[in-house]
Write a protein that holds these residues in place. Structure first.
Motif, PDB file in Angstrom:
ATOM      1  N   CYS A  92      28.007  59.747  -4.592  1.00 11.64           N
ATOM      2  CA  CYS A  92      28.261  58.670  -3.729  1.00 11.64           C
ATOM      3  C   CYS A  92      29.240  57.842  -2.879  1.00 11.64           C
ATOM      4  CB  CYS A  92      27.155  57.787  -3.755  1.00 11.64           C
ATOM      5  SG  CYS A  92      25.668  58.203  -4.246  1.00 11.64           S
ATOM      6  N   LEU A  94      32.273  58.966  -3.053  1.00 11.19           N
ATOM      7  CA  LEU A  94      33.098  60.068  -1.875  1.00 11.19           C
ATOM      8  C   LEU A  94      32.219  59.637  -0.319  1.00 11.19           C
ATOM      9  CD1 LEU A  94      33.096  62.862  -4.136  1.00 11.19           C
ATOM     10  CD2 LEU A  94      35.496  62.015  -2.786  1.00 11.19           C
ATOM     11  N   GLY A  95      31.119  59.388  -0.553  1.00  8.57           N
ATOM     12  CA  GLY A  95      30.324  58.711   0.405  1.00  8.57           C
ATOM     13  C   GLY A  95      29.365  60.214   1.320  1.00  8.57           C
ATOM     14  N   LEU A  96      28.852  60.853   0.473  1.00  6.44           N
ATOM     15  CA  LEU A  96      28.183  62.359   0.281  1.00  6.44           C
ATOM     16  C   LEU A  96      26.867  61.839  -0.223  1.00  6.44           C
ATOM     17  CD1 LEU A  96      30.519  64.554  -1.413  1.00  6.44           C
ATOM     18  CD2 LEU A  96      29.979  64.858   1.385  1.00  6.44           C
ATOM     19  N   ARG A  97      26.077  61.212   0.132  1.00  6.58           N
ATOM     20  CA  ARG A  97      24.503  59.882  -0.027  1.00  6.58           C
ATOM     21  C   ARG A  97      23.877  60.436   0.400  1.00  6.58           C
ATOM     22  NH1 ARG A  97      27.035  55.224   1.848  1.00  6.58           N
ATOM     23  NH2 ARG A  97      28.194  54.389   0.146  1.00  6.58           N
ATOM     24  N   ARG A  98      23.733  61.774   1.790  1.00 10.97           N
ATOM     25  CA  ARG A  98      22.263  62.196   1.595  1.00 10.97           C
ATOM     26  C   ARG A  98      22.220  63.678   1.610  1.00 10.97           C
ATOM     27  NH1 ARG A  98      19.622  58.329   3.025  1.00 10.97           N
ATOM     28  NH2 ARG A  98      21.196  56.599   3.708  1.00 10.97           N
ATOM     29  N   ASP A 101      24.466  65.936   4.078  1.00 10.82           N
ATOM     30  CA  ASP A 101      26.013  65.683   3.658  1.00 10.82           C
ATOM     31  C   ASP A 101      26.781  66.831   3.381  1.00 10.82           C
ATOM     32  OD1 ASP A 101      26.115  61.639   3.333  1.00 10.82           O
ATOM     33  OD2 ASP A 101      26.210  63.374   4.773  1.00 10.82           O
TER      34      ASP A 101
ATOM     35  N   ARG B 873      38.191  58.010   0.124  1.00 11.04           N
ATOM     36  CA  ARG B 873      37.374  59.653  -0.320  1.00 11.04           C
ATOM     37  C   ARG B 873      38.294  60.510  -0.163  1.00 11.04           C
ATOM     38  NH1 ARG B 873      32.335  57.729   3.109  1.00 11.04           N
ATOM     39  NH2 ARG B 873      31.546  55.928   1.748  1.00 11.04           N
ATOM     40  N   LEU B 876      39.739  60.215  -3.756  1.00 10.05           N
ATOM     41  CA  LEU B 876      38.959  60.242  -4.906  1.00 10.05           C
ATOM     42  C   LEU B 876      38.477  61.999  -4.363  1.00 10.05           C
ATOM     43  CD1 LEU B 876      35.738  58.283  -5.093  1.00 10.05           C
ATOM     44  CD2 LEU B 876      37.249  58.553  -6.765  1.00 10.05           C
ATOM     45  N   LEU B 911      34.508  64.962   4.621  1.00 13.35           N
ATOM     46  CA  LEU B 911      33.781  63.591   4.076  1.00 13.35           C
ATOM     47  C   LEU B 911      32.851  62.789   4.775  1.00 13.35           C
ATOM     48  CD1 LEU B 911      36.023  63.254   0.814  1.00 13.35           C
ATOM     49  CD2 LEU B 911      33.611  63.693   1.059  1.00 13.35           C
ATOM     50  N   PRO B 912      32.158  61.760   5.028  1.00 12.33           N
ATOM     51  CA  PRO B 912      31.865  61.194   5.863  1.00 12.33           C
ATOM     52  C   PRO B 912      33.093  59.416   5.765  1.00 12.33           C
ATOM     53  CG  PRO B 912      29.812  61.379   4.163  1.00 12.33           C
ATOM     54  CD  PRO B 912      31.059  62.262   4.131  1.00 12.33           C
ATOM     55  N   ALA B1052      25.447  51.688  -1.152  1.00  9.71           N
ATOM     56  CA  ALA B1052      25.195  52.632  -2.219  1.00  9.71           C
ATOM     57  C   ALA B1052      25.196  52.103  -3.482  1.00  9.71           C
ATOM     58  CB  ALA B1052      26.970  53.636  -2.211  1.00  9.71           C
TER      59      ALA B1052
END
Lengths: 422, 1064
Positions: A92, A94-98, A101, B873, B876, B911-912, B1052
């Motif tokens: 999460c 890293l923004g990889l929530r779903r 993703d 991101r 990271l 990455l989003p 999140a």
């Protein structure tokens, strides 16, 4: 399922028996609801996808057609892949929530290598399993072996003798079953299926694991009168519902049984009494660490384990303690001192010797009177004491008596007899 | 026939035997007096911590206290030891020190052989345990060895337990006594003063054993008989041993020691050989005065110094002043900023010695406020040091005087409302969350137990017996000591060995040792204490002056900051005071525009006036009215004009109260001081009528109206204990001015210094940064290629000019702002960068700094890798992809120089992207502030939909109109004066708003007020004054908890970290 909150069902090929996949899911959820569980179901081509669907579904059930796992899983959160919290948090961050993703990374080889570098292997394993790229086996739960025998009579049986003979047959079949597995019965249930469609049941508990037919039959004979066969029963089942490993006892060379194990000799008596009177009525007293004498022991099941004995009160306690202290008339010699005599059940006991006082205060947390504005100690606190005296009367009998409340010059004393020493 | 001596109980245990006894020392003493005892002896377990309190109570109650100690040994029975004289006491305290220094904090390890240290001169009592026949011999041989130590008298005691075996017990004790050829002593060995304390005693037992009441079993007391008994009762219980009854009185008769015998002697280090302390002091004072007044010492000051030196000589306090001067001198020699505060600033000698900074030539000092011949206690000098360097001063004191002669005073940590509720709740088995909820309804460090309303709010029915028990027990437990801790900075230094005055033990902090008595105990015994205090603002000012020198090329000292700068006062009048010492709080900010300080003395008044005393004593409003011209300034007489002129006829300071008594009622200086001290304790000592009569008589005799005299006295009575000493306010006002001056002229420096001195002050870093930006300072984010551990200043050619034409610098936030990054790691990073230049990529960063992946992730999450061209991101991602072990430097360097594949050359990972809301939330989480945007601005659309206006609109709204606003909760405050009113400050993207929550609204919205991170308010606006000096409040009628909106910014984790400060 290992986390205990769900069940995996391999339902391949069953759907058509229940009217199709949707109907099957609906039936399962409804049946569980009737048993008192609120459930959600997920149906998919892989266990991982099914888990994810069930966990995140907002409707009672969700179905993914075979081959559509990828689209079905994409909008679901990554936690639905059964990952540990640290990995979920890292994803999460890293923004990889779903799950969707992860697809751009999880497909190309270079992406997968990058993922593998950064995350525990579980991530890719779960992803692949959910998408059906890798096979994930489900290990089924094994059913516990039951020790049960059945007998069907040609016609309904009512009379006690026949029932007893049938029971004897059942017992003789059951015991070898148990012995073969090295088990002894602790609880045995006899079920009679009656002609009117109802069934009657009796059970019998034992003090120690039993696999010997004669002993077991003796016990059953005591319980049998309670079996309500009604219009007659045409089928019987005898099951050992609770078992424990059987301890083999070594027979002595001279054929007599070893006397050391007192428990074995006491046990049959206890069993018989329990069978006669009912299981909960036989018990023993176990000590409890409490100051108040009437609370210093508890009634435990006769067949249960004896709890560890904690430190007991140091002063002597009578062998016979009255459940309710008996009021007696008494008069003390000196203030604060033991009585000179007391009268109980019509007899006057002049007191020759006395030891004490042992002051036991009542449990302050059980007193009333805390409420107030503001709340404060109850005023009865000072009076909530008992002064116990061990007294011996002129004939040498010994008693345990107490005065309720501290000595007050203007108030009458209230004395009670709480127990008798041998 | 001589009457039998009154019974004496010598074996009492007080609650300073932590968790083992259930009565305060004074309760035991007072009860003993009630019962008609001849003497009471208190002997706590391996401690004398409670004895001074008992001593004071005994004097008040008129009963003799026999000081003693229960020595609990590892290899023998308990021994109660009572010193016969001063020297014996010294040996006892040394023994206890030895036992405590070898144990961990709070422990004491003593064995029989250690007792040889006592040598002799003690009365002793062996507390005979339940001895069996076989043990008697072993025990008696141990006891025989001790007869040399307990050579004044030695007894064996056994106490009735009422467990049915008392007869045998006493008999065996008598046997033991016979075997050892010792007499028997009758004692009840009380653990409480009345049997009604049994429930509390049981609760303490459960706390000690970490069990609940239900599980405690036999550990609970069977009865409450271990209490102080009437002499008649004792006679009855020991009827078979009549000689034992008089033993206590006989023992007491053989002892002559009282705590009054602890005469105090000051250290003599600071006095050079061959000189007297007074002579040395006089020399230093005069040479110091000459240095302070280069143009010549004013006559007034010279006379004052002479007057003071006379009093000091008479009272023999010179060594004290010299000791303090020595410590301050050390600090100055190391460049540590320090300043005396409190009543000491009334002293010209202190000013001359450089201890204080309030100039007697300009102020009206009253030495008697500081030192009075009438008082039989030493002066109390408090010195503030920079909080970061105070430890150096402390270690210097230990080094110079040695650990046997210097020690920190203790602080008694007691159960307060919150801890009492929690602990009792645990013991009673009440669900932890319920008890915790109830505990949380108690505000801060209050000692008032929760009331019915709070109980209901926490989910407990106040009428239920469960809750009643909890509250009743918690109330009794409040105030019980839990353990000793070290006092903030009170040092005791003696000439002889300190451990012959009081036992010294190890503190929790390393290299610190603490005595067993706290400052009240020391005051009661007349033992001198120097307060070595820490003040965050001093560190801040020192840093600021350093930065000004480094970046703006101007060298200043605290004393050479230009005085009386109009621009500074103008800034304060506008209440533009975030970060300024003392005047940055909400209350002060509302007072500044009303008071409008224009001179230094105005600041002195400003510091003193915003406190409970003057507000309650109704001084503040009359003063403000007179100041703004609404009321005429008049004085009842000319002599009073002299006293009250500076404060427009309204008494605001303690010294004024004293002077009124002296000038208008003819009090002598000592009497005036007695009046001041009595004012602080009116409730306790009941001397009200005495002083009232004296004052009224005195004033009427000098021609004042009796009614006026009464009113005067009432005013003084009103603010008695709360009024500030003027000297203290003046000392602080110096720092107010200095910090305001720095903020006014160098806001860049000010912000950096404040941030680097955190934690301190009223505001969090987020507000400091916001304020700096509002003053035109460019603030730059934390970055691995630019930041040091501390915040620093960088060049910024494009910035606007500041007030005095100086070019402001930009503020670069330091690595200290990154949550969870250790200073050690930060230093490594900075060192690596200094060695080889800026970092090129994450691999370079990892290789050269050798930081762990966890630390690097924190930096990435704090967005500190921006200069490596990496957003959060991707940063990271890059960090997560590093090898766990740092590559060998040689290889890494080789790879770099060969132009080998760099980690970040790989194609950017898919990455989003991160939304602004999430970015702001992450900023708050990792750096405690956001330079990007304010959460309120991001939520402005939602807030508008909900009908909330921006906070900035509040100032413009019409007085009395209905408004709705919303913002982050910055501060919650419930001042003790304001009868339960709560003040809240909320902040949105542009402005702050001050909310007033009356008690009725508080009850309705308690949960929101206490816990919400973002709040919406609906209420009426109230203005006071006119712009630009207008003060605005919103009186809250309804409150809304908007914390969920905040959480919505960051999907999140769902919880946005905003911390507010809560004040009493």
């Amino acid at each position: 399922m290992r986390d205990g909150a769900g069940i995996w069902i391999e339902a391949g090929g069953c759907a058509h028996l229940l009217g199709g996949e949707e109907a099957m899911c609906r039936t399962v959820v409804a049946d569980l609801a009737r048993l008192g569980h609120a459930a959600r179901a997920g149906l998919a081509g892989t266990p991982g996808a099914a888990w994810a669907l069930a966990r995140t579904a907002k409707t009672p059930f969700a179905i993914a057609a075979p081959g559509t796992e990828r689209e079905a899983l994409a909008p679901l959160p990554v936690a639905a892949l059964r990952l540990d919290p640290a990995t979920v948090e890292a994803l999460c961050a890293l923004g990889l929530r779903r799950i969707g993703d992860l697809y751009p990374l999880g497909t190309a080889a270079s992406g997968r290598a990058e993922l593998a570098r950064r995350f525990p292997p579980l991530l890719l394993e779960r992803l692949d399993a959910a998408l059906g790229l890798v096979f994930e086996p489900i290990s089924p739960i094994r059913e516990r072996t039951r020790h049960i025998t059945r007998f069907t009579a040609p016609e309904p049986v009512r009379d006690g003798e026949t029932v007893a003979r049938i029971t004897q047959r059942l017992v003789e079949t059951l015991c070898p079953m148990l012995a073969r597995d090295g088990l002894g019965a602790r609880r045995v249930t006899l079920t009679a299926f009656r002609a009117d469609g109802r069934s009657a049941q009796i059970d019998c508990g034992t003090a120690r694991p039993l696999a010997e037919a004669r002993a077991l039959m003796r016990l059953m004979a005591l319980c049998l009168p309670r079996l309500a066969t009604g219009p007659g029963a045409d089928a019987f089942a005898l099951e050992a519902t609770e078992t424990d490993p059987l301890r083999a006892t070594q027979a002595r060379l001279d054929g007599r049984k070893d006397r050391e194990d007192d428990a074995l000799t006491l046990a049959p008596l206890v069993e018989k009494l329990a069978a006669r009177l009912g299981n909960g009525r036989i018990g023993r007293l176990a000590p409890r660490p409490r100051h108040l004498p009437e609370r210093a022991q508890s009634f435990v099941d006769a067949f249960g384990d004896i709890p560890d004995t904690p430190d007991a009160a140091t002063a002597a306690r009578p062998l016979r303690l009255f459940a309710r202290p008996a009021p007696v008339a008494a008069a003390a010699t000196a203030p604060e001192g033991p009585p000179a005599w007391f009268r109980w059940q019509g007899t006057v006991h002049p007191i020759a010797r006395a030891e004490g006082p042992e002051r036991i205060a009542l449990d302050w947390w059980r007193l009333d009177g805390w409420q107030g504005d503001p709340p404060a100690m109850p005023e009865t606190l000072a009076d909530a004491v008992r002064d116990y005296w061990r007294v011996e009367d002129a004939r040498g009998a010994r008693f345990w008596i107490f005065r309720d409340g501290p000595w007050r010059p203007d108030a009458p004393e209230r004395w009670y007899l709480h127990g008798v020493f041998p | 026939m001589k009457p039998a001596p009154a019974f004496a109980e010598l074996a009492a245990t007080s609650n300073f035997s932590f968790l083992r006894a259930a009565s305060h020392p004074h309760e035991l003493v007072e009860r003993a007096a009630e019962l008609g005892y001849g003497a009471i002896g208190i002997a706590d377990r391996n401690s004398v911590a409670g004895l001074v309190r008992a001593h004071v109570a005994a004097k008040a109650a008129g009963i003799r206290l026999v000081p003693g100690c229960r020595l609990v040994l590892t290899d023998g029975p308990d021994l109660l030891a009572y010193p016969a004289d001063r020297a014996a006491w010294g040996r006892l305290t040394r023994l206890l020190t030895t036992g405590k220094r070898r144990a961990e904090k709070g422990g004491c390890i003593l064995s029989l052989t250690d007792l040889a240290m006592l040598e002799g001169g003690f009365a002793g009592i062996v507390s005979a345990p339940q001895v069996s026949h076989e043990e008697t011999e072993v025990l008696s041989s141990k006891i025989n060895v001790l007869k040399n130590v307990f050579n004044v008298s030695f007894h064996v005691a056994a106490a009735p337990r009422f467990d049915g075996c008392d007869g045998p017990r006493l008999a065996r004790a008598a046997q033991l006594a016979e075997a050892c050829a010792l007499p028997l002593a009758a004692t009840a060995e009380p653990l409480m003063h009345v049997p009604g304390r049994r429930p509390v005693f049981d609760v303490l037992t459960c706390i000690r054993e970490h069990c609940t009441l239900a599980d405690a079993g036999l550990r609970l007391a069977a009865n409450g008989e271990r209490h102080l008994r009437t002499p008649a009762d004792m006679a009855r219980l020991f009827a078979a041993y009549p000689a034992a009854l008089t033993a206590g009185a006989e023992i007491a008769g053989g002892l002559a020691f009282s705590l009054d015998d602890l005469a105090y002697e000051y250290p003599d280090e600071p006095v050079p050989a061959g000189r007297s302390a007074d002579g040395q002091l006089a020399r230093l004072a005069l040479s110091g005065a000459r240095a302070r007044y280069p143009e010549g010492v004013p006559d007034k000051v010279r006379a004052q110094i002479g007057h003071e030196l006379r009093i000091i000589r008479e009272l023999r306090y010179a060594p004290y002043f010299l000791t303090v001067h020595d410590i301050v001198g050390f600090a100055r020699s190391r460049g540590i900023l320090c300043q005396g505060r409190g009543s000491a600033a009334n002293s010209a000698v202190c000013f001359a010695l450089g201890i204080t900074a309030v100039d007697p030539a300009r102020s009206d000092t009253l030495f008697e406020r500081f030192v009075s011949a009438a008082r039989n206690e030493p002066p109390d000098i408090d010195v503030d040091f920079e909080h970061e360097r105070r430890e150096e001063v402390i270690q210097h004191i230990y080094a110079r005087y040695g650990r046997e002669r210097a020690g920190l005073a203790a602080a008694v940590i007691r159960y307060r409302a919150r801890s009492a509720v929690r602990e009792v709740g645990k013991v009673l088995g009440i669900a932890e969350d319920r008890a915790a909820a109830l505990a949380r309804t108690v505000w801060g460090r209050s000692s008032r137990s929760p009331d019915a309303g709070q109980t209901r709010a926490a989910g407990l029915d106040p009428a239920s017996p469960e809750a009643a028990r909890l509250l009743a027990l918690a109330r009794e437990l409040i105030g019980f000591p839990r353990h000793l801790s070290q006092h903030v900075g009170g040092f005791v230094i003696t000439r002889g060995r300190l451990d012959e005055v009081v036992p010294i033990e190890n503190a929790a902090m390393e290299a610190r040792t603490v005595i067993e008595w706290d400052k009240d105990d020391l005051d009661a015994l007349g033992i001198l204490k120097i307060d070595v205090l820490a003040l965050g603002m001093l560190s801040c000012i020192r840093r600021a002056l350093g930065l000004i020198a480094a970046h703006h090329g101007r060298v200043l000292e605290l004393a050479t900051i230009p005085a009386e700068d109009a621009a500074v006062y103008e800034m304060l009048c506008r209440a533009d005071s975030v970060g300024v010492f003392q005047v940055e709080s909400r209350a002060q900010m509302t007072m500044l525009p009303r008071l409008r300080p224009r001179t230094f003395y105005d600041l002195v008044i400003e510091v003193a006036i915003v406190r409970p005393g003057p507000i309650q004593g109704d001084m503040v409003h009359p003063y403000l009215r007179r100041r703004s011209g609404k009321e005429a300034v008049e004085f009842p007489s000319d002599e009073l004009r002299a006293v009250l002129g500076k404060t427009l006829g309204v008494p605001l300071f303690q010294e004024q109260a004293m002077r009124i008594a002296m000038v208008a009622a003819g009090f002598s200086a000592q009497d005036a001081d007695r009046l001041r001290r009595a004012m602080a304790t009116f409730k306790h000592t009941g001397q009200v009528s005495f002083f009232r009569d004296k004052m009224v008589e005195g004033m009427t005799a000098r021609g004042y109206e009796p009614a006026f005299a009464e009113r005067c006295f009432q005013q003084i009575e009103g603010f008695g204990s709360y009024g500030f000493p003027e000297s203290h306010a003046a000392s602080f006002a110096l720092l107010v001015y200095a910090s305001a001056w720095i903020k006014c002229h160098y806001p860049d420096v000010f912000a950096a210094a404040l941030l680097n001195s955190q934690p301190m002050g009223f505001y969090a870093p987020a507000q400091i940064v916001r304020d700096a930006r509002a003053h035109g300072v460019e603030v730059r984010a934390v970055d691995v290629n630019a930041s040091d551990w501390d915040c620093k200043l960088e060049e910024a050619p494009q910035m606007a000019l500041a007030v005095n034409g100086v070019q402001l610098k930009a503020l670069r936030l330091g690595l200290r702002q990154v949550r969870g990054l250790s200073e050690a790691d930060a230093k490594r990073l900075v060192a690596a960068r200094a060695l080889d230049g800026p970092f090129a990529d994450t691999g370079d960063l990892a290789a050269r700094t050798g930081l762990a992946k966890a630390a690097l992730s924190r930096l990435a999450r704090a967005d500190a890798l921006a200069s490596l061209k990496l957003d959060r991101r991707p940063a990271l991602w890059a960090v997560a992809g590093l090898e766990d072990a740092a590559p060998l430097p040689l290889f890494a360097a080789a790879e770099r120089s060969n132009g080998g594949p760099r980690l970040d050359d790989a194609p950017p990972p898919p990455l989003p992207p991160m939304g602004t809301g999430e970015a702001v939330a992450e900023d708050y989480r990792m750096v405690r502030l956001s330079l990007r945007d304010h959460p309120a601005r991001l939520l402005r659309g939602r807030l508008d939909n909900l009908g909330f206006a921006p906070c900035a609109d509040m100032a413009r709204a019409k007085h009395g109109s209905w408004v709705r606003a919303a913002g982050l909760v910055l501060v919650r405050q419930r001042p003790g004066t304001a009868s339960g009113v709560i003040f809240m400050t909320i902040e949105d993207e542009d402005a702050v708003a001050n909310l007033v929550v009356w008690p009725k609204s508080f009850e309705r919205y308690r949960a929101t007020v206490m816990a919400a991170r973002m709040v919406g308010v609906a209420g009426r606006v109230e203005h006071e004054g006119n712009p630009p000096h207008r003060v605005t409040h919103v009186i809250a009628e309804r409150l809304y908890d908007l914390s969920d909106l905040l959480d919505g910014l960051d999907e999140a984790s769902g919880r946005m970290a905003v911390a507010s400060r809560d004040f009493q």
